[in-house]
Design a protein around this motif. Sequence first.
Motif, PDB file in Angstrom:
ATOM      1  N   SER A 581      44.271  18.599  65.198  1.00 25.62           N
ATOM      2  CA  SER A 581      42.773  18.934  66.100  1.00 25.62           C
ATOM      3  C   SER A 581      43.270  18.659  67.480  1.00 25.62           C
ATOM      4  O   SER A 581      43.563  17.493  67.820  1.00 25.62           O
ATOM      5  N   VAL A 582      43.638  19.748  68.356  1.00 23.45           N
ATOM      6  CA  VAL A 582      44.059  19.550  69.498  1.00 23.45           C
ATOM      7  C   VAL A 582      43.098  19.503  70.520  1.00 23.45           C
ATOM      8  O   VAL A 582      42.037  20.179  70.292  1.00 23.45           O
ATOM      9  N   GLY A 583      43.175  19.161  71.638  1.00 20.60           N
ATOM     10  CA  GLY A 583      42.298  18.952  72.698  1.00 20.60           C
ATOM     11  C   GLY A 583      42.476  20.378  73.562  1.00 20.60           C
ATOM     12  O   GLY A 583      41.711  20.433  74.523  1.00 20.60           O
ATOM     13  N   GLY A 584      43.120  20.948  73.571  1.00 22.04           N
ATOM     14  CA  GLY A 584      43.481  22.324  74.270  1.00 22.04           C
ATOM     15  C   GLY A 584      44.417  23.197  73.766  1.00 22.04           C
ATOM     16  O   GLY A 584      45.196  22.694  72.652  1.00 22.04           O
ATOM     17  N   THR A 585      44.635  24.349  74.102  1.00 21.66           N
ATOM     18  CA  THR A 585      45.497  25.257  73.698  1.00 21.66           C
ATOM     19  C   THR A 585      46.350  26.007  74.668  1.00 21.66           C
ATOM     20  O   THR A 585      46.120  26.008  75.766  1.00 21.66           O
ATOM     21  N   ARG A 586      47.687  26.220  73.973  1.00 21.63           N
ATOM     22  CA  ARG A 586      48.774  26.527  74.990  1.00 21.63           C
ATOM     23  C   ARG A 586      48.445  27.989  75.440  1.00 21.63           C
ATOM     24  O   ARG A 586      47.999  28.891  74.623  1.00 21.63           O
ATOM     25  N   GLY A 587      48.548  28.428  76.815  1.00 16.69           N
ATOM     26  CA  GLY A 587      48.453  29.871  77.189  1.00 16.69           C
ATOM     27  C   GLY A 587      46.981  30.167  77.367  1.00 16.69           C
ATOM     28  O   GLY A 587      47.005  31.533  77.284  1.00 16.69           O
ATOM     29  N   GLY A 588      46.000  29.362  77.239  1.00 19.40           N
ATOM     30  CA  GLY A 588      44.796  29.826  77.680  1.00 19.40           C
ATOM     31  C   GLY A 588      44.114  30.384  76.514  1.00 19.40           C
ATOM     32  O   GLY A 588      44.838  30.656  75.223  1.00 19.40           O
ATOM     33  N   ALA A 598      34.350  26.964  54.845  1.00 25.87           N
ATOM     34  CA  ALA A 598      33.107  26.145  55.231  1.00 25.87           C
ATOM     35  C   ALA A 598      32.896  25.141  53.880  1.00 25.87           C
ATOM     36  O   ALA A 598      32.183  24.144  54.481  1.00 25.87           O
ATOM     37  N   LEU A 599      33.298  25.555  52.781  1.00 28.42           N
ATOM     38  CA  LEU A 599      33.061  24.440  51.774  1.00 28.42           C
ATOM     39  C   LEU A 599      34.135  23.516  51.692  1.00 28.42           C
ATOM     40  O   LEU A 599      33.986  22.315  50.998  1.00 28.42           O
ATOM     41  N   SER A 600      35.387  23.590  52.449  1.00 27.83           N
ATOM     42  CA  SER A 600      36.114  22.650  52.466  1.00 27.83           C
ATOM     43  C   SER A 600      36.192  21.648  53.620  1.00 27.83           C
ATOM     44  O   SER A 600      36.902  20.625  53.557  1.00 27.83           O
ATOM     45  N   GLY A 601      35.290  21.806  54.244  1.00 28.40           N
ATOM     46  CA  GLY A 601      35.128  20.862  55.602  1.00 28.40           C
ATOM     47  C   GLY A 601      35.984  21.155  56.732  1.00 28.40           C
ATOM     48  O   GLY A 601      36.493  22.389  56.691  1.00 28.40           O
ATOM     49  N   ARG A 602      36.310  20.513  57.657  1.00 25.75           N
ATOM     50  CA  ARG A 602      36.964  21.043  58.672  1.00 25.75           C
ATOM     51  C   ARG A 602      38.472  20.035  58.874  1.00 25.75           C
ATOM     52  O   ARG A 602      38.443  19.321  59.943  1.00 25.75           O
ATOM     53  N   ASN A 603      38.987  19.954  57.724  1.00 24.95           N
ATOM     54  CA  ASN A 603      40.108  19.033  57.920  1.00 24.95           C
ATOM     55  C   ASN A 603      39.854  17.616  57.971  1.00 24.95           C
ATOM     56  O   ASN A 603      40.697  16.921  58.550  1.00 24.95           O
ATOM     57  N   GLY A 604      38.590  17.133  57.700  1.00 27.67           N
ATOM     58  CA  GLY A 604      38.372  15.828  58.052  1.00 27.67           C
ATOM     59  C   GLY A 604      37.698  15.693  59.515  1.00 27.67           C
ATOM     60  O   GLY A 604      37.357  14.538  59.713  1.00 27.67           O
ATOM     61  N   LEU A 605      37.937  16.571  60.247  1.00 25.70           N
ATOM     62  CA  LEU A 605      37.753  16.196  61.700  1.00 25.70           C
ATOM     63  C   LEU A 605      36.987  17.209  62.211  1.00 25.70           C
ATOM     64  O   LEU A 605      35.762  17.075  62.562  1.00 25.70           O
ATOM     65  N   GLY A 606      37.256  18.597  62.539  1.00 28.08           N
ATOM     66  CA  GLY A 606      36.514  19.418  63.323  1.00 28.08           C
ATOM     67  C   GLY A 606      37.668  19.943  64.379  1.00 28.08           C
ATOM     68  O   GLY A 606      38.779  19.260  64.553  1.00 28.08           O
ATOM     69  N   GLY A 607      36.946  20.523  65.587  1.00 28.91           N
ATOM     70  CA  GLY A 607      37.653  20.790  66.737  1.00 28.91           C
ATOM     71  C   GLY A 607      38.494  21.944  66.676  1.00 28.91           C
ATOM     72  O   GLY A 607      38.379  22.922  65.747  1.00 28.91           O
ATOM     73  N   ASP A 608      39.625  22.124  67.451  1.00 31.72           N
ATOM     74  CA  ASP A 608      40.502  23.354  67.303  1.00 31.72           C
ATOM     75  C   ASP A 608      41.733  23.030  66.629  1.00 31.72           C
ATOM     76  O   ASP A 608      42.624  22.311  67.110  1.00 31.72           O
ATOM     77  N   LEU A 609      42.190  23.639  65.338  1.00 31.61           N
ATOM     78  CA  LEU A 609      43.160  23.441  64.624  1.00 31.61           C
ATOM     79  C   LEU A 609      44.209  24.207  64.763  1.00 31.61           C
ATOM     80  O   LEU A 609      43.998  25.377  64.355  1.00 31.61           O
TER      81      LEU A 609
END
Length: 912
Positions: A581-588, A598-609
Motif C-alpha cells: 500500500s504505497v503513498g504515491g505512484t511512479r510516473g504519475g 470486494a469480497l476479499s477486502g483490501r489486503n487488510g489496508l486499502g490505499g493504492d496497492l
Amino acid sequence: MVENLFEQNLLWAVLAAVCWLFAARGARRLATRPHSRALRRRARLGLVLLVTALLTLTVRAALGVALAAETDWWGATDFLLLAVAPQVIVGALVAWLSVPAYWRLTGWGRAARRSGGPGSDAGPGGPGTADGTADGVADGAAGVVADGTADGVADGARKPTEPHRAPTGDARPPATDPAPMPAPASARLAAPSGGGTAALTRTGRPTTTDPVPTPASEAGTTAGTEAEGATPASSAVPAPAPSAVPALAPSAFGLAGPTGEGTTTLTETGPPTAEGGSAAQGEVQGAATPTPVTRSAAADPRLVVPVRVGGVAVGLGALFTLHPPAPPYTAFLVLEMTLLALAASGLVLVQQRRRVAVGAPGWRPASRGRRLVRSLAVVTCGALLVAGGYGLAARESRLPDRMATAHHHTYDTGGGPGPGAAPARSVTDLTGPSTGAADRRFTLTAGTRTVRLASGETVDALTFNGVLPGPELRVRIGELVEVTLINQNVTDGVTVHWHGVDVPNAEDGVAGVTQDAVRPGGRHVYRFRANRTGTFWYHAHQQSSTAVARGLFGALVVTDAERQPTPSDGVDRTVVAHAWSVGGTRGGGSAVRGSGGALSGRNGLGGDLRTAFGDDTGEQRERVAAGTPVRLRLVNADNCPRTYALTGTPFQVAAIDGNEVSAPTDLDGTLLRVAGGGRYDLTFRQPQGAVRLTVTGDANAGAGSQGFEGCGEDGAYGTHGTRESPSLILAPDTASEAPAADTGAPLFDPLHYGTATGPRPLTPDDDGFDRDFRMVLGNSVGFYDGAPMMLWTVNNAVYPDIPSLLVAEGDLVRVTFLNRSLDDHPMHLHGHRMLVLSRDGERADGSPWWTDTLNVAPGERYEIAFRADNPGVWADHCHNLDHARDGMVLHLAYDGVSSPYETGASTGNTPE
C-alpha cells in the motif's frame, strides 16, 4: 460449474421470495376489490403472478438438485433439506388448491364456454362477471342462490334457493295472491312495445308498489331507475330487502327489451326499473359491487392460505440459503416444518373469520384513512422487529472478551473415536530443543516506520529489522535454529509463525493458541530444528491480516548442499512478491486500487496497492553467465493467487511449497499460478539470451480485482486491467531484452506433473482412513463480532463455532474440501503437510503433490490426506487473511492436548 450453480441458487432464492411475497399479498387482498371488474382483473393478475411464483420455485428446486448432483449430494444437503423440500411440498398444495380457485374467479373458463362451445348456456353477460350475473356452473347444472348468482351444483341437480328475507320497514299488507314458482334461469321475458319495461322480481311477479330504497352498498347492483306507469301483476309475497339480496343483471336470465324501448331488467327489489339504454347499463354493471358469494369465494381459505403459507416457506428457504445453518440439519428441518404447520393453522383460522366478514351483505372495504393507519402500524412494527433483530444478532455475534483455546466444546470426529482416550498434555510441553547451542541465531526486531521502496514509493510499514520484506533467513537442513523476537513499538503485539515448517506446537507462533502476543518492549525466543529442505516464509500471526499486509514477513530457506546449487556454483534467488500500500505512484497517473476484490477486502489496508518483487515495483536486471544453474524461489506473500510467466528458456518446477517434485519435466510457455501463501521453486540453466520473470495476473493489486467475486473474478485473477507488473530479467548481457509473456498460455497443473517413484504415500489399509472429514467452504450473510458482512464459513459456521477436527496421534486422515463460495480459499494447515489425492474427482497421478497451502478455487473439490504425527492444537484456516480475520478459522486438535492461552480483546491475543 459449482460456483455458477451456487450463484444461481442465491439469485433464484431471492427472486422466488419476492414473487411469493407479492403473490401472498395479492391473495389476501383479492376479496377487498371495490367492484366486480376489478376483482376479476386482480384474479387474473394474481393467477399470472402465482404461476410465475410456481415457476421460480421450480427453477429454484431444479438448481438445488443440480448443485447436489454436481457435488455428490453432500455439498448441497442444507439447500435440499431446508430450502427445497418444504417449499416443493407447499408449492404442490398451491397448485392443487389455489390455482383452480383463482381460475374460477377469472371468468376465463366461462368466456370460453360463451364463445360457442358445446353445452354453452350462458347469456351475453356471462356468469360471475362484473355485471352481477350467474357464477360457477359445475357438471352442467346451476342453482339460483340468494345473492342473485347461479352457483354450480354437482350431478346436474338444480336447487333453487329461498330468497333471503330481511326486514324492510315496509308496512304495507302483503298481497293475497299465492306466490308463483321462481322463474328458471333460462326464462326470457319480453316487454310490450312502447309500454315501458317489465321487471321480473325474485318472487316471480311484476309489481307496481313503490320500490324499497336501495342502500348505497348495493347501488351498483340495481340497473336503471323505477319505471312510471308500470302495469301491476298479481302478487302474494312481499319484496325482500335489497340490502340483503343484490340484483341480478338481465343477461343472467336472457332478458331483453325492444329496440329503442330501453331494456328489461331482473331486479331483487320487486319493482320494474328502466334504464336509458344498453350503454348506460354497461357502465353501471361494469362498476357493480361484487356479490357476497363472489367475495366469499375470493376469501376462501383454500385460495388464500396455501399461497400465504407458500410465501412463508419460500421466505424461510431464502433465509436458509443466504444464511445456512451449521450441520446437523435435522433440528432445523423439524423447526421449519413446525413453523409452517403453525403458520398454516393460524392463517386458516384468521382467513375463515375474514371470509365470514367479507361475505356478509353490506360489507365495505376499510376507508383509505383506516388502511393508511393500518399500513403505518404494520410498517412500524416491522421496522421495530427488524431493528430489534438486527441489534440482537449483532450483539450475539460479538466475540467474548476472553475465550480459552479450550473452547473446543464441540468436535468433528471424522468417524473416529471421541475425545478422552489419550493422556492429557499441554501445548507448553510441546517445545523445540531447550538445550544445546544453536547452529543459527537470528534476531527479528518488529517496529513501525515509513519505508521508501527501491522503486521510489513510500509505505507506512511494520517491519522486521527496518526493511521490507524482512531479512531472509537461510539455514541448512538439520541445523538448530534460534530466533529472538523483539517488539520495539508495535502497539498491537507481534508473534512469528514459521509458514510450512513443521515445528513443535509451542514454536508455531499463533497468538492465543501456542503463545501470548509479545507486547511492546517484550521478547520471545523460538527454537526448532530445520528438518526439511525447501522454500518457506515467516510472518506475524497476531492481527495477521493487517500485520502481514504492512510488512511483518520474510523468507526462510532451508538448503541441502548436496542437492541444490549454492551461490558459488549457481544462482539461488528468492523472489518474494507482495502488493504494498504505497503513498504515491511512479510516473504519475492515477493509481490502481485493488487487493483481492470486494469480497476479499483490501489486503487488510486499502490505499493504492502496487505489486513488488521484494521492495521494487519496477524492472530489476541481473547479470548471469550463460550455462549457470539458476533456482528462483517464488513466494506469494499475499491473500490471492498470483500468476507468473517465465519466458526465454525452458524450465522445471523443482519444488512446491518446499517439497521436491519427483522427476520434473521441462515446461515452456506455461503460466504458473501460485496460491496466496504458496511457493514454487523454478530451475533452469541460463541461456545465451535474456530470461524474464514477470507477473501476468495479480488479483492482489490489479484493476480487475474490484469484481464482486473477489480473487477469482470468474477465473481472470487480475489478468485484465493490470496497469504494470514487476519483472526480473536475468541475462549474460544486461542490455538484452527477454521475450514478452504470453498471457494466453496454458496453466501449469501439478495434478499430473512429474512421475511417481515407488509406492504412493499415505495409502490406507483395508480399513480405510482413520478419520474422514468434509469441509464445505461457503458464504453466508450475517454478523461477525457485531458487524454485518458477507461471512466466510466452514460447514456454514464461523469461528469459534466451527467444530475442531479431532485426531489421535498416528491417525491417517482424509479431508475433502468443497468450495461453494464466491472466492478462492488457500487452505493452510499448520504443522503438517497435505498430500493431494484428487481434484474434482480426477486422481493425482504425477509426482506426489505435497502442499501446506492448497488454493481451492470456487467450485473446486479436493481430497487431501495427511498423517497426524505432530501433536498439538494447530490452526487450520484460509490464508486469505482477511477471510481468516472474519471467522474462517478452525483447529486441528489432538486428543488429550490443551492450551492454557486465551484469545479476545481483553487478552491482547488476536491471532487473525
